[in-house]
Design a protein around this motif. Structure first.
Motif, PDB file in Angstrom:
ATOM      1  N   ALA A  25     -62.306  28.516  -5.406  1.00 52.30           N
ATOM      2  CA  ALA A  25     -63.583  29.038  -5.881  1.00 52.30           C
ATOM      3  C   ALA A  25     -63.446  29.412  -7.357  1.00 52.30           C
ATOM      4  N   PRO A  26     -64.499  29.209  -8.156  1.00 52.42           N
ATOM      5  CA  PRO A  26     -64.424  29.550  -9.582  1.00 52.42           C
ATOM      6  C   PRO A  26     -63.991  30.999  -9.829  1.00 52.42           C
ATOM      7  N   GLU A  27     -64.422  31.914  -8.976  1.00 52.62           N
ATOM      8  CA  GLU A  27     -64.056  33.321  -9.154  1.00 52.62           C
ATOM      9  C   GLU A  27     -62.552  33.532  -9.014  1.00 52.62           C
ATOM     10  N   VAL A  28     -61.921  32.763  -8.133  1.00 55.22           N
ATOM     11  CA  VAL A  28     -60.465  32.861  -7.944  1.00 55.22           C
ATOM     12  C   VAL A  28     -59.758  32.391  -9.210  1.00 55.22           C
ATOM     13  N   THR A  29     -60.193  31.268  -9.747  1.00 54.34           N
ATOM     14  CA  THR A  29     -59.590  30.733 -10.964  1.00 54.34           C
ATOM     15  C   THR A  29     -59.808  31.688 -12.134  1.00 54.34           C
ATOM     16  N   MET A  30     -61.026  32.217 -12.275  1.00 54.58           N
ATOM     17  CA  MET A  30     -61.330  33.134 -13.378  1.00 54.58           C
ATOM     18  C   MET A  30     -60.508  34.412 -13.285  1.00 54.58           C
ATOM     19  N   SER A  31     -60.214  34.853 -12.072  1.00 53.12           N
ATOM     20  CA  SER A  31     -59.454  36.102 -11.914  1.00 53.12           C
ATOM     21  C   SER A  31     -57.991  35.942 -12.323  1.00 53.12           C
ATOM     22  N   MET A  32     -57.512  34.704 -12.463  1.00 61.32           N
ATOM     23  CA  MET A  32     -56.126  34.472 -12.871  1.00 61.32           C
ATOM     24  C   MET A  32     -55.917  34.710 -14.364  1.00 61.32           C
ATOM     25  N   VAL A  33     -57.003  34.739 -15.147  1.00 56.54           N
ATOM     26  CA  VAL A  33     -56.902  34.922 -16.600  1.00 56.54           C
ATOM     27  C   VAL A  33     -57.063  36.399 -16.916  1.00 56.54           C
ATOM     28  N   LYS A  34     -56.052  36.963 -17.565  1.00 63.76           N
ATOM     29  CA  LYS A  34     -56.043  38.386 -17.911  1.00 63.76           C
ATOM     30  C   LYS A  34     -55.945  38.577 -19.424  1.00 63.76           C
ATOM     31  N   HIS A  35     -56.501  39.658 -19.902  1.00 59.92           N
ATOM     32  CA  HIS A  35     -56.429  40.027 -21.322  1.00 59.92           C
ATOM     33  C   HIS A  35     -54.968  40.140 -21.731  1.00 59.92           C
ATOM     34  N   GLY A  36     -54.613  39.541 -22.862  1.00 66.08           N
ATOM     35  CA  GLY A  36     -53.243  39.614 -23.365  1.00 66.08           C
ATOM     36  C   GLY A  36     -52.363  38.425 -22.981  1.00 66.08           C
ATOM     37  N   GLY A  69     -67.561  20.713 -10.953  1.00 63.53           N
ATOM     38  CA  GLY A  69     -67.419  21.022 -12.369  1.00 63.53           C
ATOM     39  C   GLY A  69     -68.676  21.608 -12.977  1.00 63.53           C
ATOM     40  N   ASP A  70     -69.457  22.291 -12.155  1.00 65.86           N
ATOM     41  CA  ASP A  70     -70.747  22.810 -12.615  1.00 65.86           C
ATOM     42  C   ASP A  70     -70.721  24.292 -12.982  1.00 65.86           C
ATOM     43  N   VAL A  71     -69.533  24.912 -12.982  1.00 63.23           N
ATOM     44  CA  VAL A  71     -69.417  26.320 -13.353  1.00 63.23           C
ATOM     45  C   VAL A  71     -68.591  26.411 -14.637  1.00 63.23           C
ATOM     46  N   PRO A  72     -69.229  26.633 -15.793  1.00 69.45           N
ATOM     47  CA  PRO A  72     -68.474  26.734 -17.040  1.00 69.45           C
ATOM     48  C   PRO A  72     -67.743  28.072 -17.138  1.00 69.45           C
ATOM     49  N   PHE A  73     -66.562  28.047 -17.719  1.00 63.54           N
ATOM     50  CA  PHE A  73     -65.744  29.243 -17.905  1.00 63.54           C
ATOM     51  C   PHE A  73     -65.092  29.144 -19.274  1.00 63.54           C
ATOM     52  N   ALA A  74     -65.237  30.188 -20.092  1.00 67.89           N
ATOM     53  CA  ALA A  74     -64.695  30.192 -21.455  1.00 67.89           C
ATOM     54  C   ALA A  74     -63.620  31.265 -21.591  1.00 67.89           C
ATOM     55  N   VAL A  75     -62.536  30.921 -22.276  1.00 62.16           N
ATOM     56  CA  VAL A  75     -61.443  31.853 -22.565  1.00 62.16           C
ATOM     57  C   VAL A  75     -61.264  31.876 -24.071  1.00 62.16           C
ATOM     58  N   TYR A  76     -61.359  33.066 -24.675  1.00 56.43           N
ATOM     59  CA  TYR A  76     -61.265  33.230 -26.125  1.00 56.43           C
ATOM     60  C   TYR A  76     -59.884  33.779 -26.495  1.00 56.43           C
ATOM     61  N   PHE A  77     -59.308  33.201 -27.566  1.00 54.17           N
ATOM     62  CA  PHE A  77     -57.976  33.589 -28.033  1.00 54.17           C
ATOM     63  C   PHE A  77     -58.034  34.067 -29.474  1.00 54.17           C
ATOM     64  N   ARG A  78     -57.189  35.022 -29.784  1.00 47.23           N
ATOM     65  CA  ARG A  78     -56.923  35.412 -31.160  1.00 47.23           C
ATOM     66  C   ARG A  78     -55.412  35.459 -31.294  1.00 47.23           C
ATOM     67  N   TYR A  79     -54.905  34.714 -32.247  1.00 47.28           N
ATOM     68  CA  TYR A  79     -53.459  34.572 -32.435  1.00 47.28           C
ATOM     69  C   TYR A  79     -52.782  34.158 -31.134  1.00 47.28           C
ATOM     70  N   GLN A  80     -53.373  33.187 -30.438  1.00 48.38           N
ATOM     71  CA  GLN A  80     -52.854  32.585 -29.215  1.00 48.38           C
ATOM     72  C   GLN A  80     -52.754  33.564 -28.048  1.00 48.38           C
ATOM     73  N   THR A  81     -53.533  34.640 -28.082  1.00 48.91           N
ATOM     74  CA  THR A  81     -53.550  35.631 -27.012  1.00 48.91           C
ATOM     75  C   THR A  81     -54.980  35.823 -26.529  1.00 48.91           C
TER      76      THR A  81
END
Length: 115
Positions: A25-36, A69-81
């Motif tokens: 589920a998209p929520e499961v995948t999104m929950s794997m990404v953490k700040h830092g 592939g109909d649920v977009p998810f964006a991850v933003y990085f600053r200095y590769q973090t």
């Protein structure tokens, strides 16, 4: 008779091994990404992005999640973090804000230069 049983067992177990695992589920995948997290950690957990915006570690990775592939998810990085993530497409304004004042974007959304 033994040959028939062996063939039936092989077919039953062999075919079950060919069935692919369900798409998470998209929520499961999104929950794997953490700040830092680093960019490499995100790629290791979620996979390579479907789209990238920005350069030099100040980027946005965009994923197309879900069965179709109909649920977009964006991850933003600053200095590769990882500095932020959201359910939605990469937003150029957020990518620029994550990059900070030391980055100047050119006319192309994908090109960046250091001042």
């Amino acid at each position: 008779m033994n040959k028939v049983v062996c063939v039936a067992l092989f077919a039953a177990f062999g075919l079950s091994a060919c069935v692919s695992s369900p798409t998470p589920a998209p929520e499961v995948t999104m929950s794997m990404v953490k700040h830092g997290m680093s960019q490499n950690d995100v790629i290791a957990r979620v996979g390579p992005p479907d789209r990238m915006r920005g350069e030099n570690g100040n980027e946005c990775y965009q994923y197309a999640l879900g069965k179709y592939g109909d649920v977009p998810f964006a991850v933003y990085f600053r200095y590769q973090t990882v500095v932020a993530s959201e359910r939605g497409s990469c937003n150029l304004a957020v990518t620029r804000a994550a990059a900070g004042p030391g980055i100047a974007y050119q006319a192309s959304d994908y090109a960046v230069q250091r001042r």
